[in-house]
Design an enzyme around this catalytic site. Structure first.
Site, PDB file in Angstrom:
ATOM      1  N   ASP A  89     -11.986  -1.088  -2.525  1.00 13.95           N
ATOM      2  CA  ASP A  89     -10.725  -0.393  -2.279  1.00 13.95           C
ATOM      3  C   ASP A  89      -9.923  -1.248  -1.294  1.00 13.95           C
ATOM      4  O   ASP A  89     -10.299  -1.362  -0.121  1.00 13.95           O
ATOM      5  CB  ASP A  89     -11.035   0.996  -1.698  1.00 13.95           C
ATOM      6  CG  ASP A  89      -9.781   1.770  -1.341  1.00 13.95           C
ATOM      7  OD1 ASP A  89      -8.678   1.180  -1.357  1.00 13.95           O
ATOM      8  OD2 ASP A  89      -9.908   2.971  -1.032  1.00 13.95           O
ATOM      9  N   ALA A 132      -2.812  -3.296  -6.822  1.00 14.79           N
ATOM     10  CA  ALA A 132      -1.516  -2.915  -6.244  1.00 14.79           C
ATOM     11  C   ALA A 132      -1.259  -1.445  -6.525  1.00 14.79           C
ATOM     12  O   ALA A 132      -1.842  -0.869  -7.444  1.00 14.79           O
ATOM     13  CB  ALA A 132      -0.395  -3.751  -6.887  1.00 14.79           C
ATOM     14  N   ASP A 191       9.044  -8.831 -10.563  1.00 15.27           N
ATOM     15  CA  ASP A 191      10.490  -9.053 -10.693  1.00 15.27           C
ATOM     16  C   ASP A 191      11.284  -8.032  -9.867  1.00 15.27           C
ATOM     17  O   ASP A 191      12.459  -8.243  -9.597  1.00 15.27           O
ATOM     18  CB  ASP A 191      10.895  -8.959 -12.173  1.00 15.27           C
ATOM     19  CG  ASP A 191      10.443  -7.668 -12.846  1.00 15.27           C
ATOM     20  OD1 ASP A 191       9.369  -7.141 -12.490  1.00 15.27           O
ATOM     21  OD2 ASP A 191      11.159  -7.171 -13.741  1.00 15.27           O
ATOM     22  N   TYR A 219       8.905   0.107  -3.638  1.00 13.70           N
ATOM     23  CA  TYR A 219       7.933  -0.722  -4.364  1.00 13.70           C
ATOM     24  C   TYR A 219       8.294  -2.203  -4.201  1.00 13.70           C
ATOM     25  O   TYR A 219       7.463  -3.023  -3.807  1.00 13.70           O
ATOM     26  CB  TYR A 219       7.929  -0.328  -5.847  1.00 13.70           C
ATOM     27  CG  TYR A 219       7.150  -1.270  -6.742  1.00 13.70           C
ATOM     28  CD1 TYR A 219       5.758  -1.350  -6.673  1.00 13.70           C
ATOM     29  CD2 TYR A 219       7.805  -2.085  -7.667  1.00 13.70           C
ATOM     30  CE1 TYR A 219       5.054  -2.212  -7.506  1.00 13.70           C
ATOM     31  CE2 TYR A 219       7.108  -2.945  -8.505  1.00 13.70           C
ATOM     32  CZ  TYR A 219       5.730  -3.005  -8.417  1.00 13.70           C
ATOM     33  OH  TYR A 219       5.033  -3.869  -9.224  1.00 13.70           O
TER      34      TYR A 219
HETATM   35  N1  LIG Z   1       3.090  -3.399 -15.067  1.00 17.33           N
HETATM   36  C1  LIG Z   1       4.189  -4.106 -14.961  1.00 17.33           C
HETATM   37  O1  LIG Z   1       5.096  -3.998 -15.786  1.00 17.33           O
HETATM   38  C2  LIG Z   1       4.342  -5.083 -13.830  1.00 17.33           C
HETATM   39  C3  LIG Z   1       5.573  -5.723 -13.685  1.00 17.33           C
HETATM   40  C4  LIG Z   1       5.728  -6.636 -12.669  1.00 17.33           C
HETATM   41  C5  LIG Z   1       4.683  -6.908 -11.813  1.00 17.33           C
HETATM   42  N2  LIG Z   1       3.498  -6.262 -11.961  1.00 17.33           N
HETATM   43  C6  LIG Z   1       2.404  -6.594 -11.015  1.00 17.33           C
HETATM   44  O2  LIG Z   1       1.279  -7.000 -11.758  1.00 17.33           O
HETATM   45  C7  LIG Z   1       0.103  -6.673 -11.029  1.00 17.33           C
HETATM   46  C8  LIG Z   1      -0.879  -5.980 -11.963  1.00 17.33           C
HETATM   47  O3  LIG Z   1      -0.301  -4.775 -12.415  1.00 17.33           O
HETATM   48  P1  LIG Z   1      -0.762  -4.069 -13.761  1.00 17.33           P
HETATM   49  O4  LIG Z   1       0.366  -4.102 -14.698  1.00 17.33           O
HETATM   50  O5  LIG Z   1      -2.095  -4.595 -14.191  1.00 17.33           O
HETATM   51  O6  LIG Z   1      -0.892  -2.562 -13.268  1.00 17.33           O
HETATM   52  P2  LIG Z   1      -2.155  -1.618 -13.092  1.00 17.33           P
HETATM   53  O7  LIG Z   1      -2.847  -1.476 -14.396  1.00 17.33           O
HETATM   54  O8  LIG Z   1      -1.622  -0.400 -12.404  1.00 17.33           O
HETATM   55  O9  LIG Z   1      -3.093  -2.428 -12.120  1.00 17.33           O
HETATM   56  C9  LIG Z   1      -3.158  -2.241 -10.748  1.00 17.33           C
HETATM   57  C10 LIG Z   1      -4.594  -2.181 -10.366  1.00 17.33           C
HETATM   58  O10 LIG Z   1      -4.671  -2.006  -8.952  1.00 17.33           O
HETATM   59  C11 LIG Z   1      -5.703  -1.093  -8.717  1.00 17.33           C
HETATM   60  N3  LIG Z   1      -5.579  -0.440  -7.424  1.00 17.33           N
HETATM   61  C12 LIG Z   1      -4.669   0.486  -7.019  1.00 17.33           C
HETATM   62  N4  LIG Z   1      -4.952   0.879  -5.773  1.00 17.33           N
HETATM   63  C13 LIG Z   1      -6.062   0.184  -5.391  1.00 17.33           C
HETATM   64  C14 LIG Z   1      -6.851   0.168  -4.224  1.00 17.33           C
HETATM   65  N5  LIG Z   1      -6.564   0.950  -3.168  1.00 17.33           N
HETATM   66  N6  LIG Z   1      -7.906  -0.662  -4.181  1.00 17.33           N
HETATM   67  C15 LIG Z   1      -8.229  -1.436  -5.240  1.00 17.33           C
HETATM   68  N7  LIG Z   1      -7.538  -1.453  -6.380  1.00 17.33           N
HETATM   69  C16 LIG Z   1      -6.459  -0.649  -6.443  1.00 17.33           C
HETATM   70  C17 LIG Z   1      -5.612  -0.093  -9.854  1.00 17.33           C
HETATM   71  O11 LIG Z   1      -6.830   0.604  -9.924  1.00 17.33           O
HETATM   72  P3  LIG Z   1      -7.086   1.823 -10.926  1.00 17.33           P
HETATM   73  O12 LIG Z   1      -7.563   1.118 -12.167  1.00 17.33           O
HETATM   74  O13 LIG Z   1      -8.149   2.614 -10.274  1.00 17.33           O
HETATM   75  O14 LIG Z   1      -5.802   2.519 -11.118  1.00 17.33           O
HETATM   76  C18 LIG Z   1      -5.349  -1.022 -11.026  1.00 17.33           C
HETATM   77  O15 LIG Z   1      -6.548  -1.490 -11.567  1.00 17.33           O
HETATM   78  C19 LIG Z   1       0.559  -5.849  -9.836  1.00 17.33           C
HETATM   79  O16 LIG Z   1       0.620  -6.680  -8.715  1.00 17.33           O
HETATM   80  C20 LIG Z   1       1.952  -5.409 -10.190  1.00 17.33           C
HETATM   81  O17 LIG Z   1       2.738  -5.224  -9.040  1.00 17.33           O
HETATM   82  C21 LIG Z   1       3.296  -5.363 -12.962  1.00 17.33           C
END
Ligand SMILES: NC(=O)c1ccc[n+]([C@@H]2O[C@H](COP(=O)([O-])OP(=O)(O)OC[C@H]3O[C@@H](n4cnc5c(N)ncnc54)[C@H](OP(=O)(O)O)[C@@H]3O)[C@@H](O)[C@H]2O)c1
Length: 295
Positions: free
Chosen positions: A39, A63, A105, A128
């Site tokens: 965590d 995140a 972005d 965010y």
């Molecule tokens: N999704 C988009 O469109 C998008 C766009 C731009 C940038 N990003 C960036 O890309 C990265 C990956 O995002 P993603 O799309 O893969 O989203 P995601 O599926 O929500 O992945 C985020 C991960 O972080 C984990 N997390 C949240 N709180 C946590 C904690 N306290 N300790 C440990 N893990 C924790 C979540 O765990 P759980 O599995 O338990 O929820 C999830 O596995 C992030 O940095 C995000 O800001 C995403």
């Protein structure tokens, strides 16, 4: 053979983290942590776990990614998206490991109408975005060898995203709509894994990078193409046309969204020589490989 053999992935069960964990398993010794295993909000646990682990490169995909939740939970957003990556970056620096931190972005205000480069000023308009920018700054300040990689509109097979919500709606109803005045470029997790490779294997690549699939589109164009690909792949849908919405009509949004956030991946391309495929090709591949096969 790569020079970085031991890889740690945080947020390993998320949309991107799970895809990276799988993509790199054949070439690297990967230690991947989901939230229950590490965590990032528990700073003592972060110190204990990472101090005990041997790794050359760490990719942080963990995140708080819920943009509206961040708006109403500011402290949590800054702890997870700002302080936690900062701490991880300091631990990596102390251990002589490289950190690749994933950002967004949404650090931009979205007022530009040409792709954002790494030299453009980040001016977030949401909690965010501000919390992610704080994380970027902490990571880059901790070690000049670390890298921050901004991605946009992430989609892939490991967790549903916008594209899956659109397809789900089109399966159930004829009327489907999406915002037509917000633009960026979708980024396929499987392609992100390819694009990140040079940053893992070449420890000289550091600093800020933008990554996405090539081209740009509105949410409406993205949704329409996804539906068109489903039809071409024989996925049965009720909805065929995506109607236009305006960003200002999205009254259920709590946080403001930047209207234009296309990221230029030119810097990474210059360094790596990679050819990045168009978002339409990536979406077509995703629909063919994952959506059509689920039916
Ligand atoms: N999704 C988009 O469109 C998008 C766009 C731009 C940038 N990003 C960036 O890309 C990265 C990956 O995002 P993603 O799309 O893969 O989203 P995601 O599926 O929500 O992945 C985020 C991960 O972080 C984990 N997390 C949240 N709180 C946590 C904690 N306290 N300790 C440990 N893990 C924790 C979540 O765990 P759980 O599995 O338990 O929820 C999830 O596995 C992030 O940095 C995000 O800001 C995403």
């Amino acid at each position: 053979m790569s020079s970085a053999k031991r890889l740690a992935v945080l947020g390993g069960s998320g949309r991107l983290g799970a895809a990276l964990t799988r993509a790199y398993a054949a070439d690297f010794q990967v230690s991947s942590f989901d939230r229950t295993q590490l965590d990032v909000g528990d700073f003592e646990q972060v110190r204990r776990s990472l101090d005990a682990l041997e790794f050359d490169t760490l990719i942080n995909c963990a995140a708080q990614t819920n943009v509206d939740r961040c708006e109403t939970h500011r402290e949590e957003a800054f702890a997870l998206n700002g302080d936690a990556p900062g701490l991880v970056a300091e631990i990596c620096a102390r251990k002589g490991a490289k950190m690749i931190h994933i950002s967004t972005d949404y650090v931009f205000d979205g007022e530009k109408r040409q792709p954002y480069t790494e030299d453009d000023a980040a001016e977030p308009i949401s909690v965010y975005g501000a919390s992610k920018l704080a994380g970027e700054e902490r990571v880059l300040a901790a070690d000049s060898g670390h890298a921050v990689v901004r991605v946009s509109w992430v989609f892939g097979p490991d967790r549903p995203s916008f594209i899956d919500a659109v397809i789900k709606r089109a399966r159930a109803e004829e009327h489907v709509d999406a915002v037509a005045d917000k633009w960026s470029a979708p980024s396929y997790t499987i392609d992100i894994a390819t694009m990140l490779r040079p940053l893992i294997t070449d420890r000289g690549t550091a600093g800020l990078f933008h990554i996405s699939n090539a081209g740009e589109c509105s949410w409406q164009e993205y949704a329409q193409w996804a539906i068109d690909c489903c039809h071409a792949a024989g996925v049965p849908l009720k909805g065929r046309r995506i109607e236009a919405l305006r960003l200002k009509d999205m009254t259920n949004f709590i946080a403001r969204r930047p209207p234009y956030t296309v990221l230029s991946p030119a810097r990474l391309q210059r360094i790596s020589g990679l050819t990045i495929r168009h978002w339409r090709e990536a979406v077509a591949d995703y629909v063919q490989s994952f959506v059509a096969r689920r039916d």
